[in-house]
Motif scaffolding. Structure first.
Motif, PDB file in Angstrom:
ATOM      1  N   THR A 133      44.199  38.224  37.407  1.00 44.04           N
ATOM      2  CA  THR A 133      44.111  39.556  36.853  1.00 44.04           C
ATOM      3  C   THR A 133      42.684  39.888  36.611  1.00 44.04           C
ATOM      4  O   THR A 133      42.643  41.158  36.382  1.00 44.04           O
ATOM      5  CB  THR A 133      44.793  39.713  35.528  1.00 44.04           C
ATOM      6  N   MET A 134      41.784  39.210  36.871  1.00 48.17           N
ATOM      7  CA  MET A 134      40.548  39.568  36.560  1.00 48.17           C
ATOM      8  C   MET A 134      39.950  40.398  37.535  1.00 48.17           C
ATOM      9  O   MET A 134      38.761  41.236  37.480  1.00 48.17           O
ATOM     10  CB  MET A 134      39.512  38.299  36.367  1.00 48.17           C
TER      11      MET A 134
ATOM     12  N   THR B  52      38.258  45.031  31.816  1.00 49.63           N
ATOM     13  CA  THR B  52      37.466  44.418  30.665  1.00 49.63           C
ATOM     14  C   THR B  52      36.392  43.666  31.462  1.00 49.63           C
ATOM     15  O   THR B  52      35.090  43.443  31.378  1.00 49.63           O
ATOM     16  CB  THR B  52      38.257  43.287  30.115  1.00 49.63           C
ATOM     17  N   PHE B  53      36.531  43.145  32.874  1.00 44.82           N
ATOM     18  CA  PHE B  53      35.738  42.278  33.417  1.00 44.82           C
ATOM     19  C   PHE B  53      34.622  43.143  34.085  1.00 44.82           C
ATOM     20  O   PHE B  53      33.534  42.738  34.189  1.00 44.82           O
ATOM     21  CB  PHE B  53      36.404  41.571  34.430  1.00 44.82           C
TER      22      PHE B  53
ATOM     23  N   ARG C 159      33.804  45.972  32.899  1.00 49.28           N
ATOM     24  CA  ARG C 159      32.742  46.282  31.939  1.00 49.28           C
ATOM     25  C   ARG C 159      31.833  45.073  31.442  1.00 49.28           C
ATOM     26  O   ARG C 159      30.560  45.463  31.389  1.00 49.28           O
ATOM     27  CB  ARG C 159      33.492  46.721  30.510  1.00 49.28           C
TER      28      ARG C 159
ATOM     29  N   ASP D  41      42.745  43.101  32.342  1.00 49.86           N
ATOM     30  CA  ASP D  41      41.451  42.024  32.737  1.00 49.86           C
ATOM     31  C   ASP D  41      40.586  42.763  33.655  1.00 49.86           C
ATOM     32  O   ASP D  41      39.376  42.439  33.248  1.00 49.86           O
ATOM     33  CB  ASP D  41      41.912  40.677  32.945  1.00 49.86           C
ATOM     34  N   TYR D  42      41.073  43.366  34.736  1.00 51.56           N
ATOM     35  CA  TYR D  42      39.896  43.746  35.456  1.00 51.56           C
ATOM     36  C   TYR D  42      39.057  44.860  35.068  1.00 51.56           C
ATOM     37  O   TYR D  42      38.061  44.837  35.506  1.00 51.56           O
ATOM     38  CB  TYR D  42      40.483  43.892  37.042  1.00 51.56           C
TER      39      TYR D  42
END
Lengths: 660, 321
Positions: free
Chosen positions: A116-117, B217-218, B220, B214-215
């Motif tokens: 999900t990252m 947050t990642f 940032r 998540d993407y």
């Protein structure tokens, strides 16, 4: 010999070495309409250049929120307080604009889930490129940017340039995590914070990932903060370890010291509930109860409710973290009194149990011969099971071990009639069961009464709208329609799995993960089966709770003669739960035999590689070369793109959505 | 390879929609027989029944042929936009529709654009200021907007901007494109006020979800500026589903605007639909039903293609998460 120091701040080493990151009294509060709830309190950390510090804790310990607080990335409802000192500034006071110069450039951050990252609508090359620092306003020419992206990918072991042109969902989990690391390192940070970077990966991929992190860290002289729930990983990677529980630090120690002699009952309990790889124990030492919520333990030792040495002093305020030795700090107020008792307990458990030879029937209960299962995805055919043969005797416990995509979950689902095999024979208790739809209703009921399944995720496998009692009484009635009063049966089932009868009134939401899994096991036991098929039964649970469930399985075998098939990727549990192991790889059984033989003298190269991938403490393990088997696996490890990854998708779907 | 796969995906979508349209056309044709009364009576509508008119209709609509042959003839004519004559006005149905369609299309188009222009920014603002007074204010006013009956809003607008201020005409559809736009602005606004609620709520929900991914947050965590994260990450991922839900809205605006059309005395498709339903004007009803079905299919096809262009997971045959 252990004397609490006068002050828990500054520890000896802080004055001798320089510190890149200094965290003091960091707290995280949930701000709601009813006031503020502390979630993390008095967290301290000092990080030296090039050092690796681990933050170890279970879910709910606050370790991930601590990392997010340090990065200024807390969700909107949470507020950080205290000091995060970097480069002479308190980062918590930065504006969002100032943060964008710190994040990525000074401190990098990698999240847990590689699936999900990464932004799903960007190609991987673009994700890395946008992370690179731009000098001034002018963009370098396209070819230069491309070359830089490829150089960054190569640094994390992705030497195939086509990776840059792929979308993240076209890559395996290991490759995605590598791309994420490359993106996180694009601005050359001096510190990398990695939040459970390997938890979502297979064990062999985990080893490759940890080796990569270690290599990159050494080459760059970077500091690393590794957040993990896995003590083995922490021991393998870290110089020093911070143990968190219930929102605060309970022990800080050099890794080797913590491993040989923990100085807090929780740290010791956690260490002891890790099953030993090398020997079987009578019963895994488990910590009773489950992890409390941080706000429930504000004014006492967070571990007081579960500690065997608890006394009144433990409940008089939150114990501070005090210096208890060279570079060591512990938050146990009773440490001087109970230190000797803790040592004694450890010594007692270190005594190995001779392998048991339990009497069991030699009559096969399950016979599987040459089982094949193919999935059609579009025009492609994926073979999930490729000629698997296996027999399980009455009362026997067998583990089927494999990584995602190995076909282990498909095997279990086919055995239970949740999937129909393409070819081959399954015989359960003398009844041919390769196609459940052709069975008579009576046979089907009989087989359901013979074999039952426990799924991986107790949060998904119990109906949230029904009370525990009604779930269990339904299970009892499904077996025996004539039962009028099920209350007694429900109480018996709850007692069997170690829960008080009053739990029948509760809904699953009021139970912890471990308690839910107990209920799921009770439901499977309702029909008094002779074999339980357990698909990763403890992997969704907290480490300190896993041992309880493993012990419950041992009790059920001993007292009720129930046999087990464990579907697992976790090799460390094997010796404690089974006597026979089957290793699966790409739909085939590559090796099977008695657990001691497989673990001590593996013959198949894949088994060897699996065993080498289990984290062991010290640099020797991390730096050890991978075996020849690994050569067959491309750089990313785990799943790959193209034809084979779909099998991973199929079987993985089964792994995680097994409750369907 | 990749372009071929994409092309075959596009073609397969088109074929699916074409197939559905044929199926719907069959149901629409069957109305002639499903409707209570016999076919001749249905085609006669309110006209008087005599042996001569009956014979005329039988010949004109091939009623003596087998059912499937009738359908085939009807379909062939329909493809050439020939739906026969209205049983009320006895004019060709196509002429009736042609006179009204531009009004409805412009009204729907303007209303759609206004809906999105009001809905998306409000939704974004509410998501960005989640759980604050701004958020609650936006959500509350949106509820007022879409729970107000559309003709009440229309009358209010008409009174303030048409009668009191005199900025806009109070009735009719105007002639010529610019004049039509001017005439249709007030009706479009009243439609947009009602429709924006859906878009605001959807945008808000999707953006809150995307901003929590998540993407984001990642992104940032890698030091990307908030503007870049919001525009390139959150907006792009968030607006894809919003556009998709808005497409059926566009189709419904063409026919669903009847109350507004009546309030502002605009000759539109919705008005025609209601009138032909009331007078059992079957040929007109069939024509409008088929037109609406075709519109919805085209709109959905456009949404699918847009989705494919914006989200590589669709192009590459993976389901979205």
């Amino acid at each position: 010999m252990i004397a609490p120091g006068k002050s828990h701040r500054p520890a000896a080493h802080e004055t001798t070495t320089s510190t890149v990151l200094k965290v003091r009294d960091l707290g995280v509060d949930a701000v709601g309409p009813d006031g503020t709830d502390p979630i993390v309190s008095s967290f301290d950390l000092d990080l030296a250049p090039g050092e690796t510090v681990g933050i170890v804790g279970e879910s709910g310990s606050g370790k991930s929120l601590t990392a997010r607080a340090i990065m200024g990335l807390l969700p909107g409802s949470l507020v950080a307080r205290g000091q995060v000192e970097y480069g002479g500034r308190n980062l918590l006071e930065l504006s969002e604009r100032e943060w964008s110069h710190v994040r990525g450039r000074e401190i990098g951050f990698v999240l847990q889930d590689p699936f999900t990252m990464l932004n799903p609508v960007f190609r991987c090359g673009r994700i890395i490129e946008e992370s690179l620092i731009r000098d001034g306003r002018r963009r370098p020419p396209r070819s230069e940017r491309r070359a830089e992206v490829l150089r960054r990918l190569a640094e994390v072991g992705l030497t195939d340039p086509s990776v840059a042109d792929r979308y993240s969902f076209q890559l395996s989990g290991g490759m995605r995590q590598r791309v994420a690391v490359a993106a996180a390192l694009a601005r050359d940070p001096k510190i990398l914070i990695a939040d459970e970077p390997t938890t979502a990966l297979d064990v062999t991929t985990q080893k490759e990932m940890l080796t990569l992190l270690r290599g990159v860290q050494k080459a760059r002289g970077m500091s690393l903060v590794l957040i993990t729930h896995d003590l083995r990983v922490a021991f393998a990677m870290c110089d020093r370890i911070h143990v968190m529980y219930g929102g605060s630090l309970i022990e800080v120690a050099p890794a080797a010291d913590l491993e040989s002699r923990p100085l807090h009952p929780y740290a010791q309990g956690l260490l002891l509930s890790e099953p030993s790889l090398d020997r079987r124990v009578v019963e895994l030492p488990s910590i009773p109860g489950s992890v409390p919520k941080a706000r429930e333990v504000v004014d006492c030792c967070a571990f007081a409710t579960r500690c065997e040495w608890v006394a009144d002093t433990c409940r008089q305020g939150r114990p501070p973290l005090l210096e208890v030795g060279r570079l060591r700090r512990s938050a146990c107020v009773r440490l001087p009194e109970i230190g000797a008792a803790m040592d004694a307990k450890r010594a007692r458990i270190d005594v190995a149990e001779p392998p048991t030879s339990e009497a069991r029937s030699e009559r096969p209960l399950i016979e599987i011969r040459d089982l094949r299962k193919e999935f059609r995805i579009g025009k492609r055919t994926v073979t999930a099971l490729d000629g698997v043969s296996l027999s399980v005797n009455q009362g026997e416990s067998v583990a089927i071990v494999g990584e995602s995509g190995s076909g282990k979950t498909t095997l279990a689902r086919t055995l239970l009639g949740l999937e129909r095999c393409t070819s081959g024979d399954i015989c359960i208790d003398g009844v041919p069961a390769h196609d459940w739809s052709k069975l008579s209703a009576a046979d089907r009921r009989r087989l359901r009464g013979t074999v039952q399944m426990v799924f991986q995720d107790p949060y998904a496998s119990l109906n949230p709208m029904r009370s525990i009692g009604s779930t269990l009484s339904e299970a009892i009635r499904s077996h025996d329609r004539g039962v009028k009063d099920t209350a007694g049966g429900v109480a018996d089932l709850l007692k069997t799995v170690g829960l008080p009868p009053a739990y029948a009134q509760r809904k699953p939401a009021a139970l912890s993960g471990g308690e839910r899994q107990r209920v799921a096991i009770a439901r499977a036991l309702a029909v008094d089966p002779r074999l339980l098929v357990c698909d990763e039964p403890v992997s969704a649970l907290d480490v300190s709770v896993r041992a309880q469930i493993v012990n419950l399985f041992a009790t059920l075998r001993r007292e009720r003669g129930v046999g087990f098939i464990f579907i697992t990727h976790d090799l460390s549990m094997l010796r404690q739960i089974t006597e026979r192991v089957c290793i699966m790889h790409r739909g085939r059984l590559v090796e099977s035999g008695p657990v001691d033989r497989i673990l001590d003298h593996p013959t198949d190269p894949y088994t060897v590689k699996l065993l080498q991938s289990i984290p062991r403490s010290g640099a020797a393990w991390i730096d050890a070369p991978v075996t020849t088997e690994a050569r067959r696996t491309p750089a990313g490890g785990g799943r790959r793109t193209g034809g084979r990854d779909l099998m991973g998708e199929v079987c993985d779907g089964g792994d995680t959505h097994g409750a369907a | 390879m990749r372009t071929r796969a994409t092309a075959s995906l596009v073609v397969s979508r088109i074929l699916v929609y074409a197939g559905m349209l044929v199926l719907i056309s069959f149901v629409i044709f069957s109305l002639l027989y499903i409707t209570p009364g016999d076919a001749v009576g249905n085609l006669l509508g309110t006209r008087r029944r005599t042996p001569e008119t009956e014979e005329l209709l039988r010949r004109q609509y091939h009623l003596n042929e087998p059912f499937l042959t009738q359908y085939w003839i009807w379909l062939k004519d329909a493809v050439r936009f020939d739906f026969g004559n209205s049983s009320v006005s006895t004019l060709p149905v196509t002429d009736e529709i042609n006179a009204r369609l531009p009004n409805s299309l412009i009204l729907a188009g303007v209303a759609y654009v206004l809906t999105m222009l009001i809905g998306i920014p409000l939704g974004l603002a509410a998501a960005a200021k989640k759980s604050t007074a701004v958020d609650r204010g936006i959500v509350a006013s949106v509820i007022v907007g879409f729970s107000t009956p559309v003709f009440v809003g229309a009358v209010a607008l008409l009174y303030v901007f048409g009668v009191l201020l005199g900025w806009f005409p109070v009735f009719g559809a105007g002639t010529g494109f610019v004049d039509k736009l001017w005439h249709l602005t007030l009706p479009a606004i009243s439609l947009a006020i009602a429709g924006a609620g859906l878009i605001v709520k959807h945008t808000r929900a999707v953006m809150i979800k995307v901003l929590d991914q998540d993407y984001v947050t990642f992104a940032r965590a890698r030091g990307l500026t908030s503007r870049r994260v919001y525009l390139l990450y959150a907006l792009r991922n968030g607006l894809i589903p919003v556009i998709t839900v808005s497409v059926p809205l566009l189709a419904s605006l063409v026919t669903g605007a009847v109350l507004v059309e009546v309030t502002f005395s605009i000759p539109g498709i919705g008005d025609l639909l209601v009138r032909s339903a009331a007078s059992q004007d079957l040929p007109t009803l069939q024509a409008i039903a088929l037109l609406v079905a075709a519109l919805i299919m085209v709109a959905n096809l456009a949404a699918d293609l847009l989705y494919m262009a914006a989200d590589p997971r669709i192009r590459h045959g993976r389901s979205t998460t």
